[in-house]
Write an enzyme that holds these catalytic residues in place. Sequence first.
Site, short mmCIF file in Angstrom:
data_model
loop_
_atom_site.label_atom_id
_atom_site.label_comp_id
_atom_site.label_asym_id
_atom_site.label_seq_id
_atom_site.Cartn_x
_atom_site.Cartn_y
_atom_site.Cartn_z
N GLU A 86 0.81 -1.22 0.00
CA GLU A 86 0.00 0.00 0.00
C GLU A 86 0.84 1.27 0.00
OE1 GLU A 86 -3.11 0.43 -0.38
OE2 GLU A 86 -3.97 -1.55 -0.08
N GLU A 117 7.11 -22.23 7.40
CA GLU A 117 7.49 -21.32 8.49
C GLU A 117 8.54 -21.93 9.41
OE1 GLU A 117 4.51 -21.88 12.18
OE2 GLU A 117 3.57 -21.01 10.40
#
Length: 304
Positions: A86, A117
């Site tokens: 953004e 992960e």
Amino acid sequence: MAQSEKEALVTESVNLNTINIDRMEIIDVVNVMNEEDQKVARAVKKEIPRISKAIEMVVDHLNKGGRLFYIGAGTSGRIGVLDASECPPTFNTPPGLVNGIIAGGDIALRNALEGVEDSRQKAKEDLLEHGFDTKDVLIGLAASGTTPYVLGALEYANSKNASTISVSCNGNTLISEVAQLPIEIIVGPEVIMGSTRLKAATAQKMVLNMISTATMVQLGKVYQNLMVDLQAKNEKLKKRAINIVRKVTSCDEAKAKKLLGQTEWRVKEAIIICETGASFQEAQQFLSACKGRVGEAAELARNA
């Protein structure tokens, strides 16, 4: 992770307020979720001193030519990528200034890749691929505070003598021990046990909102409370750009649109031209001299 360790995590404990959620009416489910969500802002508020220090650290690095990296797995990784993605349209940041890295790469944005992960080494490789170096700053995101991928990233960043920050939702976590500046937002047990896409994710999003927004304000990307560095690449954003120029300069819509056309839809330059009569090139020079700060650049133009 051993079961005893997992049980010690607040994010993995049972929320007694929702233990009967499977028998609640819909409105009661929504009400109890709303009540739990109200705890998030209060938890974030407790960490404002550390969040402020993190922002100071990020601003310092970016002013010296460094970059900001978010890194995480699963929901935490997605939130980091979201915030980073953004920044260019909102603040016109150059490519690569703010980066979001998620364990498993872009495919993990839409697909759950739980095993990825667990690799510390892969985090190092991902940072190497981005050319992460001493002048950069890394924010490791992990609700549990125990994710190996994030731990590996923070350890590698430390080995490069870079600055490191962590954001977790448990106390005294492993990533807090590794990061130079740990931020711990203790939001309590989730509505659904262990579903950290809920309060923990909201907390992390709030923290990243603060870090990126306050950083961009400090970098001159905002004038008053207006996004004067936005990229006006569609009709909605062009209308916003016109409205911003009109609001700041009190000119009419036709003039705002004309000025933006002359400046390649650069709001800052349009404002300075309207306010001071400077040329496009002069407006750019004044902005460069004032590190992009509109108010200071306009004052400089008036006194030139």
